[in-house]
Design an enzyme around this catalytic site. Structure first.
Site: not given
Ligand code: URA
Length: 209
Positions: A104, A108, A200, A203
């Site tokens: 992403r 923006t 995560d 990870d």
């Protein structure tokens, strides 16, 4: 509306609890994600169509079943989705594997594909899009947008842990997609992590951070 299924097989539930433990290291985490993915593939492939085929045993000729219909492609969402691929290939070894990665834009906030490499015939295949965590649903939605843009029509999304927010977002944007998870957890925290989740997933799979 597509299916939403929590795969509550005892082995899946037991193994998922093992990898939630923060004390579990990379090796066991990775191996267990593989095992859960194999067990999930067994459940997710339950509705694969069969057709009749004639087979000659050493004793007699007979008509029995074989898989028919669409061939499978597994599409891991980079990077954590990679951890689920080998486990699914254990059961569906002829599946093709496509890869899809997105980021992403920080300014923006628009999604960008940075890597998409797919089998040429994805429009002909049953796709298993895999990512261990369905959190906000943002990357799953983007990945499925990218696949549909290229002709995909038959998509199942498979994750280990889902948040209600992500399930709702994915169902709203892609109501035709079946969603399979090993657990529907409580909610997201303010950083976008699933509570209680498992941390995560990328990870923990790759030993980074
Ligand atoms: N991605 C992860 O790896 N873990 C979460 O809890 C949410 C998103």
């Amino acid at each position: 509306m597509g299916k939403f299924e929590v795969l509550d097989h005892p082995l899946i539930q037991h193994k998922l609890t093992l990898i939630r433990d923060k004390k579990i290291g990379t090796k066991i985490f990775r191996e267990t994600v593989n095992e859960i993915s194999t067990l999930m593939a067994y459940e997710v492939s339950r509705d694969m169509p069969l057709e009749d085929v004639t087979v000659e045993t050493p004793i007699a000729k007979t008509v029995k079943k074989q898989l028919a219909g669409k061939k499978v492609a597994i599409i891991p969402i980079l990077r954590a989705g990679l951890g689920m691929v080998d486990g699914i290939l254990e059961l569906i070894p002829a599946a093709k594997v496509g890869h899809i990665g997105m980021y992403r834009d920080e300014t923006t906030l628009m999604p960008h594909e940075y890597f998409v490499k797919l089998p040429s015939d994805i429009d002909q295949r049953q796709l298993f899009v895999v990512d261990p965590m369905l959190a906000t649903g943002g990357s799953a939605i983007m990945a499925i947008d990218a696949l549909k843009k290229r002709g995909a029509t038959n998509i199942k999304f498979v994750c280990l842990v889902a948040a209600p927010e992500g399930v709702k977002a994915l169902q709203t944007k892609h109501p035709d997609v079946d969603i399979y998870t090993a657990s529907l957890d409580e909610k997201l925290n303010e950083d976008g992590y699933i509570i209680p989740g498992l941390g995560d997933a990328g990870d923990r799979l790759f030993g980074t951070k």
